[in-house]
Design a protein around this motif. Structure first.
Motif, PDB file in Angstrom:
ATOM      1  N   THR A  32      -6.418  -4.753   6.079  1.00 51.82           N
ATOM      2  CA  THR A  32      -6.290  -4.804   4.350  1.00 51.82           C
ATOM      3  C   THR A  32      -5.727  -6.176   3.925  1.00 51.82           C
ATOM      4  O   THR A  32      -6.020  -6.925   3.162  1.00 51.82           O
ATOM      5  CB  THR A  32      -5.668  -3.566   4.000  1.00 51.82           C
ATOM      6  OG1 THR A  32      -6.290  -2.522   4.172  1.00 51.82           O
ATOM      7  CG2 THR A  32      -5.295  -3.774   2.345  1.00 51.82           C
ATOM      8  N   GLU A  84      -1.437   7.256   2.203  1.00 51.11           N
ATOM      9  CA  GLU A  84      -2.173   8.368   1.296  1.00 51.11           C
ATOM     10  C   GLU A  84      -2.269   9.542   2.439  1.00 51.11           C
ATOM     11  O   GLU A  84      -1.980   9.643   3.472  1.00 51.11           O
ATOM     12  CB  GLU A  84      -3.649   8.069   1.176  1.00 51.11           C
ATOM     13  CG  GLU A  84      -3.810   6.659   0.259  1.00 51.11           C
ATOM     14  CD  GLU A  84      -3.501   7.079  -1.237  1.00 51.11           C
ATOM     15  OE1 GLU A  84      -3.507   8.232  -1.647  1.00 51.11           O
ATOM     16  OE2 GLU A  84      -3.143   6.027  -2.013  1.00 51.11           O
ATOM     17  N   ARG A 117       0.690  -1.270   0.030  1.00 45.22           N
ATOM     18  CA  ARG A 117       0.161  -0.106  -0.031  1.00 45.22           C
ATOM     19  C   ARG A 117       0.694   1.285  -0.015  1.00 45.22           C
ATOM     20  O   ARG A 117       2.074   1.144   0.512  1.00 45.22           O
ATOM     21  CB  ARG A 117      -1.052   0.078   1.149  1.00 45.22           C
ATOM     22  CG  ARG A 117      -2.020  -1.087   1.566  1.00 45.22           C
ATOM     23  CD  ARG A 117      -3.118  -0.834   1.714  1.00 45.22           C
ATOM     24  NE  ARG A 117      -3.676   0.501   1.713  1.00 45.22           N
ATOM     25  CZ  ARG A 117      -4.663   1.020   2.450  1.00 45.22           C
ATOM     26  NH1 ARG A 117      -5.125   0.274   3.689  1.00 45.22           N
ATOM     27  NH2 ARG A 117      -5.188   2.600   2.576  1.00 45.22           N
ATOM     28  N   ARG A 118       0.255   2.302  -0.536  1.00 40.29           N
ATOM     29  CA  ARG A 118       1.161   3.650  -0.575  1.00 40.29           C
ATOM     30  C   ARG A 118       0.139   4.417   0.711  1.00 40.29           C
ATOM     31  O   ARG A 118      -0.830   4.393   0.850  1.00 40.29           O
ATOM     32  CB  ARG A 118       0.931   4.255  -1.790  1.00 40.29           C
ATOM     33  CG  ARG A 118       1.800   5.598  -1.716  1.00 40.29           C
ATOM     34  CD  ARG A 118       1.844   6.055  -3.013  1.00 40.29           C
ATOM     35  NE  ARG A 118       2.316   5.240  -3.987  1.00 40.29           N
ATOM     36  CZ  ARG A 118       3.520   4.967  -4.157  1.00 40.29           C
ATOM     37  NH1 ARG A 118       4.284   5.667  -3.833  1.00 40.29           N
ATOM     38  NH2 ARG A 118       4.149   4.148  -5.167  1.00 40.29           N
ATOM     39  N   PHE A 122      -4.374  -1.231   7.888  1.00 42.39           N
ATOM     40  CA  PHE A 122      -3.486  -1.618   6.993  1.00 42.39           C
ATOM     41  C   PHE A 122      -3.372  -3.153   7.352  1.00 42.39           C
ATOM     42  O   PHE A 122      -3.299  -4.304   6.484  1.00 42.39           O
ATOM     43  CB  PHE A 122      -2.080  -1.267   6.804  1.00 42.39           C
ATOM     44  CG  PHE A 122      -1.989   0.153   6.189  1.00 42.39           C
ATOM     45  CD1 PHE A 122      -3.019   0.941   6.063  1.00 42.39           C
ATOM     46  CD2 PHE A 122      -0.848   0.459   5.196  1.00 42.39           C
ATOM     47  CE1 PHE A 122      -3.015   2.291   5.161  1.00 42.39           C
ATOM     48  CE2 PHE A 122      -0.763   1.658   4.589  1.00 42.39           C
ATOM     49  CZ  PHE A 122      -1.765   2.530   4.484  1.00 42.39           C
ATOM     50  N   GLU A 180       5.678   4.040   0.429  1.00 40.10           N
ATOM     51  CA  GLU A 180       5.450   2.621   0.050  1.00 40.10           C
ATOM     52  C   GLU A 180       5.339   1.491   0.896  1.00 40.10           C
ATOM     53  O   GLU A 180       6.548   1.716   1.474  1.00 40.10           O
ATOM     54  CB  GLU A 180       5.733   2.195  -1.480  1.00 40.10           C
ATOM     55  CG  GLU A 180       5.296   1.076  -2.062  1.00 40.10           C
ATOM     56  CD  GLU A 180       5.641   0.828  -3.581  1.00 40.10           C
ATOM     57  OE1 GLU A 180       4.865   0.339  -4.402  1.00 40.10           O
ATOM     58  OE2 GLU A 180       6.960   0.998  -3.902  1.00 40.10           O
TER      59      GLU A 180
END
Length: 147
Positions: free
Chosen positions: A33, A12, A9-10, A30, A75
Protein backbone atom coordinates in the motif's frame (compact mmCIF):
# COMPACT_ATOMS: atom_id res chain seq x y z
CA UNK A 1 13.96 13.97 -5.36
CA UNK A 2 11.92 11.71 -3.11
CA UNK A 3 13.41 9.17 -0.72
CA UNK A 4 10.56 8.69 1.76
CA UNK A 5 6.80 8.42 1.98
CA UNK A 6 4.39 7.96 4.87
CA UNK A 7 0.99 6.32 4.73
CA UNK A 8 -1.44 5.78 7.60
CA UNK A 9 -3.81 2.84 7.85
CA UNK A 10 -6.15 1.49 10.47
CA UNK A 11 -6.08 -2.23 11.27
CA UNK A 12 -9.39 -3.65 10.10
CA UNK A 13 -11.11 -6.69 11.61
CA UNK A 14 -10.30 -8.68 8.45
CA UNK A 15 -6.58 -7.94 9.00
CA UNK A 16 -6.54 -9.81 12.32
CA UNK A 17 -6.10 -13.47 13.18
CA UNK A 18 -7.88 -15.60 15.77
CA UNK A 19 -5.66 -14.17 18.51
CA UNK A 20 -7.00 -10.71 17.67
CA UNK A 21 -3.70 -9.36 16.34
CA UNK A 22 -2.80 -8.33 12.82
CA UNK A 23 -1.78 -11.42 10.86
CA UNK A 24 1.90 -11.32 9.94
CA UNK A 25 1.20 -11.53 6.19
CA UNK A 26 -0.81 -8.31 6.29
CA UNK A 27 2.33 -6.33 7.07
CA UNK A 28 3.39 -7.17 3.50
CA UNK A 29 0.06 -5.88 2.17
CA UNK A 30 0.59 -2.65 4.10
CA UNK A 31 4.11 -2.34 2.63
CA UNK A 32 2.59 -2.66 -0.83
CA UNK A 33 0.00 0.00 0.00
CA UNK A 34 2.78 2.44 0.94
CA UNK A 35 4.84 1.55 -2.14
CA UNK A 36 1.89 2.16 -4.48
CA UNK A 37 1.11 5.48 -2.80
CA UNK A 38 4.80 6.45 -3.08
CA UNK A 39 4.67 5.85 -6.84
CA UNK A 40 1.44 7.88 -7.11
CA UNK A 41 3.13 10.74 -5.21
CA UNK A 42 5.75 10.76 -7.99
CA UNK A 43 3.08 10.94 -10.70
CA UNK A 44 3.28 7.26 -11.62
CA UNK A 45 1.33 4.09 -11.05
CA UNK A 46 3.03 0.88 -9.98
CA UNK A 47 1.51 -0.45 -13.22
CA UNK A 48 3.74 1.89 -15.16
CA UNK A 49 1.78 2.56 -18.34
CA UNK A 50 3.40 5.99 -18.71
CA UNK A 51 6.60 4.45 -20.09
CA UNK A 52 7.36 2.81 -23.42
CA UNK A 53 7.82 -0.03 -23.05
CA UNK A 54 5.64 -0.56 -19.99
CA UNK A 55 7.49 -1.78 -16.91
CA UNK A 56 6.53 -3.87 -13.91
CA UNK A 57 8.02 -4.34 -10.45
CA UNK A 58 8.15 -7.96 -9.26
CA UNK A 59 9.42 -8.61 -5.76
CA UNK A 60 12.74 -10.44 -5.40
CA UNK A 61 13.09 -10.07 -1.63
CA UNK A 62 10.62 -9.45 1.19
CA UNK A 63 11.21 -9.63 4.93
CA UNK A 64 9.74 -8.28 8.13
CA UNK A 65 10.82 -8.33 11.77
CA UNK A 66 8.10 -7.93 14.40
CA UNK A 67 8.58 -6.20 17.76
CA UNK A 68 5.04 -5.78 19.07
CA UNK A 69 1.53 -6.67 17.89
CA UNK A 70 -1.01 -4.50 16.15
CA UNK A 71 -4.66 -5.07 17.02
CA UNK A 72 -8.04 -4.27 15.53
CA UNK A 73 -8.62 -0.48 15.33
CA UNK A 74 -4.93 0.37 15.85
CA UNK A 75 -3.72 3.21 13.68
CA UNK A 76 -0.37 2.53 12.04
CA UNK A 77 1.98 4.73 10.06
CA UNK A 78 3.93 2.92 7.36
CA UNK A 79 7.13 4.89 6.77
CA UNK A 80 8.78 3.95 3.46
CA UNK A 81 12.44 4.86 2.98
CA UNK A 82 14.37 4.18 -0.23
CA UNK A 83 17.31 2.24 1.16
CA UNK A 84 19.06 1.48 -2.12
CA UNK A 85 18.63 2.52 -5.74
CA UNK A 86 20.36 0.60 -8.50
CA UNK A 87 19.94 1.00 -12.25
CA UNK A 88 17.37 -1.83 -12.34
CA UNK A 89 16.19 -2.26 -8.74
CA UNK A 90 14.93 -0.46 -5.66
CA UNK A 91 15.14 -1.59 -2.04
CA UNK A 92 12.78 -0.06 0.49
CA UNK A 93 12.85 -0.12 4.26
CA UNK A 94 9.47 0.09 6.00
CA UNK A 95 8.94 1.16 9.60
CA UNK A 96 5.58 0.41 11.16
CA UNK A 97 4.74 2.88 13.91
CA UNK A 98 1.67 2.41 16.08
CA UNK A 99 0.18 5.87 16.49
CA UNK A 100 -2.54 5.29 19.08
CA UNK A 101 -1.45 4.58 22.59
CA UNK A 102 0.56 6.41 25.24
CA UNK A 103 3.54 6.92 22.88
CA UNK A 104 4.48 6.31 19.26
CA UNK A 105 5.83 2.75 19.05
CA UNK A 106 7.77 1.02 16.27
CA UNK A 107 6.09 -2.38 16.05
CA UNK A 108 7.80 -3.82 12.98
CA UNK A 109 10.43 -3.14 10.34
CA UNK A 110 10.29 -4.58 6.84
CA UNK A 111 12.36 -4.65 3.70
CA UNK A 112 11.31 -5.10 0.09
CA UNK A 113 13.45 -5.28 -3.06
CA UNK A 114 11.77 -4.84 -6.44
CA UNK A 115 13.26 -5.15 -9.91
CA UNK A 116 12.17 -3.11 -12.93
CA UNK A 117 11.18 -5.47 -15.76
CA UNK A 118 9.64 -5.48 -19.20
CA UNK A 119 7.86 -8.37 -20.89
CA UNK A 120 8.62 -9.68 -24.36
CA UNK A 121 5.76 -10.54 -26.76
CA UNK A 122 5.59 -14.05 -25.22
CA UNK A 123 5.22 -12.71 -21.68
CA UNK A 124 8.77 -13.51 -20.53
CA UNK A 125 10.07 -10.91 -18.08
CA UNK A 126 13.54 -9.42 -18.20
CA UNK A 127 15.24 -6.84 -16.01
CA UNK A 128 15.56 -3.37 -17.52
CA UNK A 129 16.80 0.04 -16.46
CA UNK A 130 14.39 2.11 -14.39
CA UNK A 131 12.93 4.69 -16.80
CA UNK A 132 15.01 7.87 -16.57
CA UNK A 133 12.13 10.21 -15.72
CA UNK A 134 11.11 7.99 -12.81
CA UNK A 135 14.70 7.31 -11.71
CA UNK A 136 15.35 11.05 -11.66
CA UNK A 137 12.50 11.47 -9.13
CA UNK A 138 13.85 8.89 -6.66
CA UNK A 139 16.85 9.21 -4.38
CA UNK A 140 18.15 7.14 -1.48
CA UNK A 141 17.48 8.16 2.09
CA UNK A 142 20.36 9.76 3.99
CA UNK A 143 22.39 7.17 5.96
CA UNK A 144 21.41 8.71 9.32
CA UNK A 145 17.74 8.01 8.54
CA UNK A 146 18.44 4.33 7.86
CA UNK A 147 19.76 3.56 11.36
Amino acid sequence: MAFEFKAVRRVEFADTDMAGIMHYANFFRFMETAEHAFFRSLGYSIVTIQTDPQVGWPRVHASCDYNAPLRFEDEVEIHLLVQEKKTKALTYQFRFNKLNGPARLEVARGRLTVVCVTKDPHGKMGATHIPKDLADRINTAPPDMMA
